[in-house]
Structures are given as C-alpha cells and as structure tokens.
Design an enzyme around this catalytic site. Structure first.
Site, PDB file in Angstrom:
ATOM      1  N   THR A  28      19.851 -10.228 -38.809  1.00  0.00           N
ATOM      2  CA  THR A  28      18.690 -11.090 -38.214  1.00  0.00           C
ATOM      3  C   THR A  28      18.135 -10.829 -36.955  1.00  0.00           C
ATOM      4  O   THR A  28      18.640 -10.311 -36.123  1.00  0.00           O
ATOM      5  CB  THR A  28      19.564 -12.529 -38.092  1.00  0.00           C
ATOM      6  OG1 THR A  28      20.137 -12.879 -39.505  1.00  0.00           O
ATOM      7  CG2 THR A  28      18.756 -13.814 -37.730  1.00  0.00           C
ATOM      8  N   GLY A  29      16.774 -11.441 -36.858  1.00  0.00           N
ATOM      9  CA  GLY A  29      16.016 -11.014 -35.777  1.00  0.00           C
ATOM     10  C   GLY A  29      14.995 -10.472 -36.032  1.00  0.00           C
ATOM     11  O   GLY A  29      14.518 -10.004 -37.019  1.00  0.00           O
ATOM     12  N   ALA A  83      20.675  -5.797 -31.969  1.00  0.00           N
ATOM     13  CA  ALA A  83      21.623  -6.188 -31.266  1.00  0.00           C
ATOM     14  C   ALA A  83      20.827  -6.782 -29.762  1.00  0.00           C
ATOM     15  O   ALA A  83      19.959  -6.165 -29.486  1.00  0.00           O
ATOM     16  CB  ALA A  83      22.647  -5.045 -30.737  1.00  0.00           C
ATOM     17  N   ASP A  84      21.490  -7.492 -29.027  1.00  0.00           N
ATOM     18  CA  ASP A  84      21.217  -7.873 -27.859  1.00  0.00           C
ATOM     19  C   ASP A  84      21.376  -6.963 -26.456  1.00  0.00           C
ATOM     20  O   ASP A  84      20.737  -6.851 -25.682  1.00  0.00           O
ATOM     21  CB  ASP A  84      21.722  -9.300 -27.616  1.00  0.00           C
ATOM     22  CG  ASP A  84      21.087 -10.341 -28.319  1.00  0.00           C
ATOM     23  OD1 ASP A  84      19.941 -10.390 -28.627  1.00  0.00           O
ATOM     24  OD2 ASP A  84      21.869 -10.885 -29.206  1.00  0.00           O
ATOM     25  N   GLY A  95      24.036 -12.239 -31.299  1.00  0.00           N
ATOM     26  CA  GLY A  95      23.734 -13.534 -31.582  1.00  0.00           C
ATOM     27  C   GLY A  95      22.847 -14.446 -30.750  1.00  0.00           C
ATOM     28  O   GLY A  95      22.743 -15.388 -30.665  1.00  0.00           O
ATOM     29  N   GLU A 103      26.739 -12.374 -39.483  1.00  0.00           N
ATOM     30  CA  GLU A 103      26.355 -11.088 -38.868  1.00  0.00           C
ATOM     31  C   GLU A 103      27.843 -10.201 -38.964  1.00  0.00           C
ATOM     32  O   GLU A 103      27.821  -9.226 -39.495  1.00  0.00           O
ATOM     33  CB  GLU A 103      25.684 -10.868 -37.568  1.00  0.00           C
ATOM     34  CG  GLU A 103      24.365 -11.498 -37.733  1.00  0.00           C
ATOM     35  CD  GLU A 103      23.365 -11.380 -36.550  1.00  0.00           C
ATOM     36  OE1 GLU A 103      22.259 -11.285 -36.590  1.00  0.00           O
ATOM     37  OE2 GLU A 103      24.029 -11.380 -35.382  1.00  0.00           O
ATOM     38  N   LYS A 121      18.159  -2.110 -24.760  1.00  0.00           N
ATOM     39  CA  LYS A 121      19.222  -3.077 -25.251  1.00  0.00           C
ATOM     40  C   LYS A 121      20.513  -2.264 -24.628  1.00  0.00           C
ATOM     41  O   LYS A 121      21.692  -2.613 -24.785  1.00  0.00           O
ATOM     42  CB  LYS A 121      19.410  -3.266 -26.533  1.00  0.00           C
ATOM     43  CG  LYS A 121      18.108  -4.094 -26.975  1.00  0.00           C
ATOM     44  CD  LYS A 121      18.088  -5.450 -26.699  1.00  0.00           C
ATOM     45  CE  LYS A 121      16.955  -6.065 -27.343  1.00  0.00           C
ATOM     46  NZ  LYS A 121      17.091  -6.421 -28.734  1.00  0.00           N
TER      47      LYS A 121
END
Ligand code: 5RP
Length: 222
Positions: A28-29, A83-84, A95, A103, A121
């Site tokens: 997601t994202g 990913a963050d 998240g 996820e 990141k």
C-alpha cells in the site's frame, strides 16, 4: 529527478521479480501504486494479487488484476511494497499509510519480500519516522502509557481508522537500536494489533531509487 520519479523507477525495476502465472502480494502507498500501474501495463500475467488494503484492492481492480483472498492462495511467491524507513539489515518501519497489519500478514505469507523506495528512506538507525502502532480502540490510552515507558511519545493519528476498524498511535522519539527485540516487546502489549516494525520478517531485497535515475539493489545477507 523528483521523489515520485524515483518511486516510479523502483516500481518498474520490481517487475523483474514477478513471475508469470502465479498469485503475488501487493502493498500500500504511493510507491506500491506505481508498481500496480506498472504491473497492469506490463506483459506479465499474474493469476491475481492479495491486497494489503482496501485502497490497493481498488487500484488492482482498476488495472484489471484480480484480487485474491489470502486464505485461498496459500504461500505467495513474492510480495512487493514500499516503506517509510529501511536500515542496512533491511529491517523496515512501515505503516505511514496505516495498512501495517495486513502488510505484515501478506509479507509473512510470501517467500520473497521486495521493498521499493526512494533513497531518502534509507537510514542508519530506525526511528526518526514515528513508529505506527495499530491498537484496538479500547486500549488506546493504555498502550499510549506503555509507549511512554519505552521512552516513546505517542500521538493518536487524528480522524484515522484502519481497514480493520482500529486506531493508529504514531510513536515519536524512539531510537531503535534493536528492531527485532522492540518489535516483539511492542507486539506483546495487550491491545496492540501490531507495530510497524518489520524486523522479524525483514525485506529480502531493497530497491532504492537514486536522484540520478538509477536503482540500487540491496540484498539481505542471512
Ligand atoms: C503503508 C506503508 C507504505 O509502504 C509506506 O508508508 C510508504 O509509503 P509511500 O510509498 O507512499 O512512500 O507502509 O502502510
């Protein structure tokens, strides 16, 4: 080259890891969205995809990819997600979009996890990005107090509900020296569904988009 261009570059590069004629998992994202679009436009014919969120399911359908139930697919060959934050062990914070629990489930059910991100990141120590923790609504305050005991500063994500009907605490101020241990510690707190540390099941391959338009590949060493 913008961050979005870098995300597009890694999304395209991830196609190399996608086999034909098999179901895959999709995250997601914004980076995962670029991957979905690239997959839909490619000649690769997956048999369908398990989505890590309702938003991803809708986007998969839009590009003509069948959305599958993880209970029916069994183990997936590959999972592709953003990913963050990522460290050099390929431990991740995820998240930012609030989809961490699904996820984590889909990543755990996949043989190979391909993480795609722009180079910003990449970090030495996880924790500058506030750690998302999905909590049952009744446990919000209790879990918040437990986070303070771990030297974190929890903030309720305002007006946000996860696809599972829960809340997100974004925990600021953690310097995460041992991500594997902290993931277990937080996940054992009653009321926590899961935290956004992906260290017990890290990524296997990290594709990082660089400002000069290249894609750097980092492979996890066991
Ligand atoms: C969603 C996520 C995303 O992968 C993460 O927030 C990165 O998002 P983006 O690709 O938009 O930078 O974990 O829950």
């Amino acid at each position: 080259m913008t961050a979005d261009d870098m995300k597009k570059a890694v999304a395209l590069a991830a196609l190399e890891y996608v086999p034909d004629d098999t179901p895959i998992g999709v995250g997601t994202g914004s980076t995962a969205n670029h991957f979905i679009d690239a997959l839909g436009a490619s000649r690769i014919r997956v048999t369908g995809a398990v989505a890590s969120s309702e938003a991803t399911a809708a986007r998969l359908k839009k590009v003509g990819i069948d959305v599958l139930d993880l209970n029916a697919t069994g183990t997936l060959a590959v999972y592709v997600d953003g990913a963050d934050e990522a460290n050099h062990h390929l431990h991740l914070i995820k998240g930012g979009g609030g989809a961490l629990t699904r996820e984590k489930i889909v990543a755990a059910a996949s043989q190979k996890f391909i993480c795609i991100a722009d180079e910003s990141k990449e970090v030495k120590v996880l924790g500058e990005f506030p750690l998302p923790v999905e909590v049952l609504p009744m446990a919000r305050s209790f879990v918040g107090r437990e986070m303070v005991k771990l030297n974190g500063d929890p903030e309720l994500r305002d007006g946000f509900q996860t696809d599972n009907g829960n809340l997100i605490l974004d925990v600021h101020g953690l310097s995460i020296i041992d991500p594997v241990e902290l993931e277990s510690t937080i996940n054992q707190i009653p009321g926590v569904v899961t935290c956004g540390l992906f260290a017990r099941r890290p990524a296997d391959v990290l594709l990082l988009g660089t400002p000069d338009g290249q894609v750097r590949t980092v492979t996890r060493q066991d």
